[in-house]
Design a protein around this motif. Structure first.
Motif, PDB file in Angstrom:
ATOM      1  N   MET A   1     -73.838  70.968  -5.356  1.00  0.00           N
ATOM      2  CA  MET A   1     -72.678  71.112  -4.476  1.00  0.00           C
ATOM      3  C   MET A   1     -71.412  70.648  -5.190  1.00  0.00           C
ATOM      4  SD  MET A   1     -73.877  72.275  -1.583  1.00  0.00           S
ATOM      5  CE  MET A   1     -72.658  71.890  -0.343  1.00  0.00           C
ATOM      6  N   ASP A   2     -70.373  71.461  -5.086  1.00  0.00           N
ATOM      7  CA  ASP A   2     -69.083  71.086  -5.666  1.00  0.00           C
ATOM      8  C   ASP A   2     -68.311  70.270  -4.628  1.00  0.00           C
ATOM      9  OD1 ASP A   2     -66.429  70.971  -6.593  1.00  0.00           O
ATOM     10  OD2 ASP A   2     -66.721  72.779  -7.784  1.00  0.00           O
ATOM     11  N   LEU A   3     -68.338  68.966  -4.792  1.00  0.00           N
ATOM     12  CA  LEU A   3     -67.702  68.081  -3.811  1.00  0.00           C
ATOM     13  C   LEU A   3     -66.188  68.255  -3.782  1.00  0.00           C
ATOM     14  CD1 LEU A   3     -69.754  64.795  -4.350  1.00  0.00           C
ATOM     15  CD2 LEU A   3     -70.090  66.594  -2.643  1.00  0.00           C
ATOM     16  N   ALA A   4     -65.602  68.626  -4.912  1.00  0.00           N
ATOM     17  CA  ALA A   4     -64.150  68.805  -4.956  1.00  0.00           C
ATOM     18  C   ALA A   4     -63.721  69.963  -4.061  1.00  0.00           C
ATOM     19  CB  ALA A   4     -63.691  69.042  -6.389  1.00  0.00           C
ATOM     20  N   SER A   5     -64.445  71.072  -4.111  1.00  0.00           N
ATOM     21  CA  SER A   5     -64.097  72.232  -3.286  1.00  0.00           C
ATOM     22  C   SER A   5     -64.287  71.928  -1.803  1.00  0.00           C
ATOM     23  CB  SER A   5     -64.950  73.443  -3.680  1.00  0.00           C
ATOM     24  OG  SER A   5     -64.672  73.837  -5.005  1.00  0.00           O
ATOM     25  N   ILE A   6     -65.455  71.371  -1.480  1.00  0.00           N
ATOM     26  CA  ILE A   6     -65.737  71.065  -0.072  1.00  0.00           C
ATOM     27  C   ILE A   6     -64.785  69.995   0.438  1.00  0.00           C
ATOM     28  CG2 ILE A   6     -67.481  70.174   1.516  1.00  0.00           C
ATOM     29  CD1 ILE A   6     -69.601  71.338  -0.373  1.00  0.00           C
ATOM     30  N   GLY A   7     -64.608  68.934  -0.353  1.00  0.00           N
ATOM     31  CA  GLY A   7     -63.713  67.854   0.071  1.00  0.00           C
ATOM     32  C   GLY A   7     -62.280  68.309   0.190  1.00  0.00           C
ATOM     33  N   GLY A  62     -69.981  85.632  -6.345  1.00  0.00           N
ATOM     34  CA  GLY A  62     -69.158  84.695  -7.103  1.00  0.00           C
ATOM     35  C   GLY A  62     -68.506  83.645  -6.237  1.00  0.00           C
ATOM     36  N   ILE A  63     -68.209  84.007  -4.980  1.00  0.00           N
ATOM     37  CA  ILE A  63     -67.567  83.049  -4.070  1.00  0.00           C
ATOM     38  C   ILE A  63     -68.467  81.838  -3.844  1.00  0.00           C
ATOM     39  CG2 ILE A  63     -66.827  82.719  -1.673  1.00  0.00           C
ATOM     40  CD1 ILE A  63     -65.721  85.566  -1.762  1.00  0.00           C
ATOM     41  N   LEU A  64     -69.776  82.059  -3.856  1.00  0.00           N
ATOM     42  CA  LEU A  64     -70.698  80.928  -3.692  1.00  0.00           C
ATOM     43  C   LEU A  64     -70.530  79.920  -4.818  1.00  0.00           C
ATOM     44  CD1 LEU A  64     -73.978  82.778  -2.608  1.00  0.00           C
ATOM     45  CD2 LEU A  64     -72.394  81.498  -1.154  1.00  0.00           C
ATOM     46  N   GLY A  65     -70.072  80.423  -5.986  1.00  0.00           N
ATOM     47  CA  GLY A  65     -69.858  79.529  -7.114  1.00  0.00           C
ATOM     48  C   GLY A  65     -68.734  78.538  -6.905  1.00  0.00           C
ATOM     49  N   VAL A  66     -67.900  78.773  -5.897  1.00  0.00           N
ATOM     50  CA  VAL A  66     -66.838  77.814  -5.587  1.00  0.00           C
ATOM     51  C   VAL A  66     -67.440  76.539  -5.011  1.00  0.00           C
ATOM     52  CG1 VAL A  66     -64.747  77.425  -4.215  1.00  0.00           C
ATOM     53  CG2 VAL A  66     -65.200  79.689  -5.183  1.00  0.00           C
ATOM     54  N   ALA A 204     -59.706  81.247  -6.340  1.00  0.00           N
ATOM     55  CA  ALA A 204     -59.488  82.114  -7.497  1.00  0.00           C
ATOM     56  C   ALA A 204     -59.135  81.288  -8.731  1.00  0.00           C
ATOM     57  CB  ALA A 204     -58.377  83.120  -7.192  1.00  0.00           C
ATOM     58  N   GLY A 205     -58.293  80.282  -8.551  1.00  0.00           N
ATOM     59  CA  GLY A 205     -57.924  79.417  -9.662  1.00  0.00           C
ATOM     60  C   GLY A 205     -59.111  78.654 -10.221  1.00  0.00           C
ATOM     61  N   LYS A 206     -59.973  78.161  -9.344  1.00  0.00           N
ATOM     62  CA  LYS A 206     -61.153  77.415  -9.813  1.00  0.00           C
ATOM     63  C   LYS A 206     -62.111  78.324 -10.565  1.00  0.00           C
ATOM     64  CE  LYS A 206     -62.859  73.792  -8.129  1.00  0.00           C
ATOM     65  NZ  LYS A 206     -63.397  72.709  -7.283  1.00  0.00           N
ATOM     66  N   LEU A 207     -62.326  79.538 -10.065  1.00  0.00           N
ATOM     67  CA  LEU A 207     -63.237  80.461 -10.737  1.00  0.00           C
ATOM     68  C   LEU A 207     -62.701  80.872 -12.103  1.00  0.00           C
ATOM     69  CD1 LEU A 207     -64.424  82.756  -7.801  1.00  0.00           C
ATOM     70  CD2 LEU A 207     -65.670  80.899  -8.926  1.00  0.00           C
ATOM     71  N   LYS A 208     -61.383  80.966 -12.249  1.00  0.00           N
ATOM     72  CA  LYS A 208     -60.797  81.265 -13.558  1.00  0.00           C
ATOM     73  C   LYS A 208     -61.098  80.140 -14.549  1.00  0.00           C
ATOM     74  CE  LYS A 208     -56.887  84.232 -12.332  1.00  0.00           C
ATOM     75  NZ  LYS A 208     -55.406  84.349 -12.340  1.00  0.00           N
ATOM     76  N   ILE A 209     -60.951  78.904 -14.100  1.00  0.00           N
ATOM     77  CA  ILE A 209     -61.224  77.758 -14.977  1.00  0.00           C
ATOM     78  C   ILE A 209     -62.692  77.741 -15.381  1.00  0.00           C
ATOM     79  CG2 ILE A 209     -61.335  75.238 -15.062  1.00  0.00           C
ATOM     80  CD1 ILE A 209     -58.876  75.195 -13.239  1.00  0.00           C
ATOM     81  N   ARG A 210     -63.577  77.978 -14.427  1.00  0.00           N
ATOM     82  CA  ARG A 210     -65.001  77.960 -14.734  1.00  0.00           C
ATOM     83  C   ARG A 210     -65.380  79.111 -15.663  1.00  0.00           C
ATOM     84  NH1 ARG A 210     -67.440  76.313  -8.836  1.00  0.00           N
ATOM     85  NH2 ARG A 210     -67.152  74.064  -9.080  1.00  0.00           N
ATOM     86  N   HIS A 211     -64.734  80.245 -15.481  1.00  0.00           N
ATOM     87  CA  HIS A 211     -65.007  81.374 -16.366  1.00  0.00           C
ATOM     88  C   HIS A 211     -64.625  81.041 -17.807  1.00  0.00           C
ATOM     89  CE1 HIS A 211     -65.137  85.332 -18.103  1.00  0.00           C
ATOM     90  NE2 HIS A 211     -63.842  85.305 -18.349  1.00  0.00           N
ATOM     91  N   LYS A 212     -63.480  80.419 -17.998  1.00  0.00           N
ATOM     92  CA  LYS A 212     -63.048  80.031 -19.343  1.00  0.00           C
ATOM     93  C   LYS A 212     -64.011  79.017 -19.951  1.00  0.00           C
ATOM     94  CE  LYS A 212     -58.104  80.916 -18.740  1.00  0.00           C
ATOM     95  NZ  LYS A 212     -56.742  80.313 -18.719  1.00  0.00           N
TER      96      LYS A 212
END
Length: 267
Positions: A1-7, A62-66, A204-212
Motif C-alpha cells: 500500500m502506498d501510504l503517501a497516496s492514501i494519506g 495503471g491507476i491501481l499503481g497509485v 498522473a504526476g506520481k505515475l510519471k515519477i514511477r515510470h522514470k
C-alpha cells in the motif's frame, strides 16, 4: 500500500470537509448522486473518445499503481548483478544458467538468458532497449489519460451546474426552492474540480515519477548484463552501475545524437 497516496487524499478531504463544517456546513449539502454521475460519467465518456480502448484498459490497471506499488530494491539488484559478474568471470557466462531460477525480475531474466545463450552484446543491447522502449510507450500513456481526465472533469462539472440551473429556472415561483436548487447545481462543479485536482492530476504526476524510476532501473539492469557479457571486472561493474546517475532521457538524447553523427559520416 502506498501510504503517501492514501494519506494525501485523506488529508485533503479531511481539511476541506472539516473547514466547511467549521463554517456551519454539512456533508449532506455536497452529497449529490446525480452530480457524481454527471461528472464521473461525462469524464469517462470524454477520455473514451480521446484514447483507444487498449489504452483505457491499461490505464485502469495503471491507476491501481497509485495505491498499490512495490519499489525495486536497487541495492539488492546491484548486489545480484555483481555476484553474477563474479561467477561469470570465474566459471564462464554459461555457469549463470543455473541461477536464472533465482531471478524474479522478468526483464533481468530475459537479458541473462540472452547472454547465457551466447547472444552478442550488441544484439542483447538492441533487444533489451527495444523492450524498454515498447513498454515505455504504453506506460507513458497512462498518465496522459489521467491528465486528460483532470482537464475534462471541471468542464463536465460546469455542464452539470448549468443543467442544474436549468431545472432551477423552472421553479422561479418558489424562492426557497430556487435557493436550494442553486446550491445543488454547484455541487457538480465541486465534484469536477475535486476529481481533477485531488486525484487525476496528482496521480498522473506520481505515475510519471514511477515510470522514470522503473526505466532507470531497467537501464541499470541492461548495462549490468552487457558488462557481464563483455567480461568487465566486477568491481568496475559495481562502480559503473552505482554511479550511473544519468537519466533515461539524457541517455536517449545521447543515443539519438550518436545515431545522427553516424548518419552525417555516411557518404
Amino acid at each position: 500500500m502506498d501510504l503517501a497516496s492514501i494519506g494525501g487524499i485523506v488529508i485533503a478531504l479531511v481539511a476541506i470537509l472539516g473547514a466547511m463544517m467549521m463554517e456551519g456546513g454539512s456533508i449532506a449539502q455536497i452529497t449529490q448522486l446525480t452530480a457524481a454521475i454527471i461528472v464521473i460519467g461525462g469524464t469517462i465518456g470524454a477520455i473514451s473518445v480521446q484514447f483507444p480502448l487498449n489504452v483505457l484498459l491499461a490505464s485502469a490497471k495503471g491507476i491501481l499503481g497509485v495505491f498499490l506499488h512495490k519499489d525495486h530494491d536497487e541495492e539488492a539488484v546491484l548486489k545480484q548483478l555483481v555476484e553474477f559478474a563474479n561467477k561469470a568471470r570465474k566459471s564462464g557466462i554459461v555457469s549463470l544458467d543455473g541461477d536464472l531460477a533465482s531471478v524474479h525480475d522478468p526483464f533481468l531474466k530475459q537479458g541473462l538468458m540472452l547472454a547465457v545463450d551466447g547472444t552478442e552484446s550488441g544484439e542483447v543491447r538492441k533487444i533489451l532497449q527495444l523492450e524498454i522502449d515498447n513498454k515505455s510507450e504504453m506506460d507513458e500513456k497512462v498518465p496522459q489519460v489521467l491528465e486528460s481526465a483532470g482537464a475534462f472533469a471541471p468542464t463536465v462539472g460546469i455542464i452539470g451546474a448549468v443543467l442544474g440551473l436549468i431545472q432551477v429556472m423552472q421553479h422561479l415561483d418558489n424562492i426557497d426552492e430556487v435557493g436550494k436548487g442553486i446550491a445543488v447545481a454547484f455541487v457538480a462543479t465541486i465534484y469536477g474540480v475535486a476529481l481533477a485536482n485531488l486525484f487525476c492530476l496528482p496521480a498522473a504526476g506520481k505515475l510519471k515519477i514511477r515510470h522514470k524510476q522503473h526505466v532507470m532501473m531497467q537501464e541499470m539492469m541492461l548495462e549490468g548484463v552487457i558488462s557481464i557479457l563483455e567480461g568487465l571486472n566486477p568491481r568496475m561493474i559495481e562502480t559503473k552501475l552505482k554511479h550511473s546517475s544519468r537519466t533515461p532521457e539524457r541517455r536517449r538524447r545521447r543515443s539519438d545524437g550518436q545515431e545522427e553523427a553516424r548518419g552525417t559520416r555516411q557518404p
